[in-house]
Design a protein around this motif. Structure first.
Motif, PDB file in Angstrom:
ATOM      1  N   GLY A 129       0.818  -1.210   0.000  1.00  0.00           N
ATOM      2  CA  GLY A 129       0.000   0.000   0.000  1.00  0.00           C
ATOM      3  C   GLY A 129       0.847   1.253   0.000  1.00  0.00           C
ATOM      4  N   SER A 130       0.632   2.120   0.963  1.00  0.00           N
ATOM      5  CA  SER A 130       1.379   3.376   1.063  1.00  0.00           C
ATOM      6  C   SER A 130       2.823   3.178   1.489  1.00  0.00           C
ATOM      7  CB  SER A 130       0.692   4.310   2.062  1.00  0.00           C
ATOM      8  OG  SER A 130       0.785   3.770   3.370  1.00  0.00           O
ATOM      9  N   GLY A 131       3.155   1.975   1.937  1.00  0.00           N
ATOM     10  CA  GLY A 131       4.503   1.723   2.447  1.00  0.00           C
ATOM     11  C   GLY A 131       4.631   1.976   3.931  1.00  0.00           C
ATOM     12  N   ALA A 132       3.521   2.200   4.616  1.00  0.00           N
ATOM     13  CA  ALA A 132       3.586   2.551   6.039  1.00  0.00           C
ATOM     14  C   ALA A 132       4.299   1.483   6.854  1.00  0.00           C
ATOM     15  CB  ALA A 132       2.173   2.779   6.586  1.00  0.00           C
ATOM     16  N   ILE A 133       3.987   0.215   6.606  1.00  0.00           N
ATOM     17  CA  ILE A 133       4.594  -0.862   7.403  1.00  0.00           C
ATOM     18  C   ILE A 133       6.064  -1.040   7.050  1.00  0.00           C
ATOM     19  CG2 ILE A 133       4.608  -3.354   7.825  1.00  0.00           C
ATOM     20  CD1 ILE A 133       1.576  -3.333   7.561  1.00  0.00           C
ATOM     21  N   CYS A 134       6.354  -1.216   5.770  1.00  0.00           N
ATOM     22  CA  CYS A 134       7.736  -1.531   5.386  1.00  0.00           C
ATOM     23  C   CYS A 134       8.684  -0.369   5.678  1.00  0.00           C
ATOM     24  CB  CYS A 134       7.815  -1.949   3.923  1.00  0.00           C
ATOM     25  SG  CYS A 134       7.214  -0.719   2.732  1.00  0.00           S
ATOM     26  N   VAL A 135       8.246   0.853   5.417  1.00  0.00           N
ATOM     27  CA  VAL A 135       9.099   2.019   5.682  1.00  0.00           C
ATOM     28  C   VAL A 135       9.344   2.175   7.178  1.00  0.00           C
ATOM     29  CG1 VAL A 135       9.196   4.544   5.593  1.00  0.00           C
ATOM     30  CG2 VAL A 135       8.497   3.242   3.571  1.00  0.00           C
ATOM     31  N   THR A 136       8.302   1.976   7.971  1.00  0.00           N
ATOM     32  CA  THR A 136       8.454   2.112   9.423  1.00  0.00           C
ATOM     33  C   THR A 136       9.389   1.043   9.978  1.00  0.00           C
ATOM     34  OG1 THR A 136       6.234   3.054   9.583  1.00  0.00           O
ATOM     35  CG2 THR A 136       7.224   2.236  11.618  1.00  0.00           C
ATOM     36  N   LEU A 137       9.256  -0.185   9.496  1.00  0.00           N
ATOM     37  CA  LEU A 137      10.161  -1.252   9.950  1.00  0.00           C
ATOM     38  C   LEU A 137      11.614  -0.885   9.657  1.00  0.00           C
ATOM     39  CD1 LEU A 137       8.259  -4.509   8.907  1.00  0.00           C
ATOM     40  CD2 LEU A 137       8.585  -3.633  11.226  1.00  0.00           C
ATOM     41  N   LYS A 138      11.870  -0.371   8.473  1.00  0.00           N
ATOM     42  CA  LYS A 138      13.243  -0.018   8.098  1.00  0.00           C
ATOM     43  C   LYS A 138      13.762   1.167   8.914  1.00  0.00           C
ATOM     44  CE  LYS A 138      17.022  -0.269   5.663  1.00  0.00           C
ATOM     45  NZ  LYS A 138      17.932  -1.436   5.767  1.00  0.00           N
ATOM     46  N   LYS A 139      12.911   2.169   9.137  1.00  0.00           N
ATOM     47  CA  LYS A 139      13.346   3.338   9.887  1.00  0.00           C
ATOM     48  C   LYS A 139      13.578   3.003  11.361  1.00  0.00           C
ATOM     49  CE  LYS A 139      13.739   6.963   8.597  1.00  0.00           C
ATOM     50  NZ  LYS A 139      14.927   7.667   8.033  1.00  0.00           N
ATOM     51  N   GLU A 140      12.733   2.128  11.915  1.00  0.00           N
ATOM     52  CA  GLU A 140      12.860   1.781  13.327  1.00  0.00           C
ATOM     53  C   GLU A 140      13.944   0.744  13.574  1.00  0.00           C
ATOM     54  OE1 GLU A 140      11.193   3.244  15.910  1.00  0.00           O
ATOM     55  OE2 GLU A 140      10.474   4.635  14.359  1.00  0.00           O
TER      56      GLU A 140
END
Length: 288
Positions: A129-140
């Motif tokens: 989708g918007s990348g909310a999950i994958c981007v957050t996992l990578k940033k965190e």
């Protein structure tokens, strides 16, 4: 239309949305956006003059949301998720607070269950989708090698924009569920997914804000809402490493059904059902 004070604008908008059976908190979201104020600053400024340059767009957006149900996030072009701002449009599901709980659980489980001194961990987000999950996992957790899959090229375009804008290195793959991973022989340690999980028979029960504006691909999954879980779980053995973490967001009545699907493929696993902050079943996860 004109308003002497911010309070007057806020009162008019609240009454308008109430008349149209919309949530009134949208008013403060719009005011904070246009006036560049925090909530506390907004409440402290209610007797200040309403700037003329924002009146027309404010009124237009309130009327649009009230009369048609278009999500406020589509009008603004963004939504906040896990402390970051993600671009959204009609091609992606608007990130929701329940999904933040899924990400939080996954991050906690990763820190408990994996040895960071071993080989790098690969995580995949199915239905990006918007990348909310994958981007957050990578940033965190920057140590993760993060990949994300979506069948929609339009959704992937938004996800890539969000990853680039937030400085998250994520590999995006286009395709249906696990197929791109299987085709490329990619094995993963962590699989996370917030797939479509609404029955097509429940379509008319949804609010028009969801039914008419969220992409159907991200909402509906067959007669019982479980088709996506079946498709993903059936192919899990082809992509998971020997030790792996699986985590799904679920509909609040689907906990036992998704748990049994996992047990059918992995009889020795011990799937756990986790409630969200509202006390509803929201996550199923297990370790292999």
């Amino acid at each position: 239309m004109s308003f002497q004070t911010i309070w007057e604008a806020r009162r008019w908008a609240s009454l308008f949305l109430k008349e149209h059976n919309r949530e009134e908190n949208v008013v403060d979201i719009l005011l904070m956006h246009h006036l560049n104020l925090s909530r506390a600053m907004l409440l402290a400024s209610l007797q200040d003059p309403m700037p003329d340059e924002y009146v027309d767009i404010f009124v237009e957006q309130i009327k649009s949301h009230g009369e048609t149900g278009v999500p406020i996030q589509h009008l603004l072009g963004y939504e906040h998720f896990y402390g970051r701002t993600f671009q959204v449009n009609e091609h992606v599901l608007i990130p929701r607070p329940e999904t933040e709980e899924l990400v939080e659980l996954v991050l906690q489980q990763i820190s408990k269950g994996f040895d960071y001194n071993a080989t790098p961990l690969t995580a995949v987000d199915i239905g990006a989708g918007s990348g909310a999950i994958c981007v957050t996992l990578k940033k965190e957790n920057p140590h993760l090698d993060v990949k994300a899959v979506d069948i929609s090229e339009e959704a992937l375009a938004i996800a890539r924009k969000n990853a680039n804008g937030l400085g998250a290195e994520v590999e995006f793959l286009q395709g249906n569920f696990l197929k791109p991973l299987i085709e490329k022989n990619i094995k993963v340690d962590i699989l996370v997914s917030n797939p479509p999980y609404i029955s097509i028979h429940d379509r008319e029960e949804l609010s028009d804000t969801v039914r008419d504006y969220d992409p159907s691909l991200a909402l509906f999954a067959g007669d019982d809402g479980l088709d996506a879980y079946r498709a993903i779980i059936k192919d899990l053995p082809k992509v998971l490493k020997q030790k792996a973490l699986i985590a799904f967001e679920i509909g609040y009545q689907q906990g036992e059904a998704v748990k049994q699907l996992l047990l059918t493929t992995y009889p020795q696993s011990n799937p756990q059902i986790v409630e969200d902050i509202n006390g509803k079943d929201r996550i199923v996860y297990c370790w292999l």
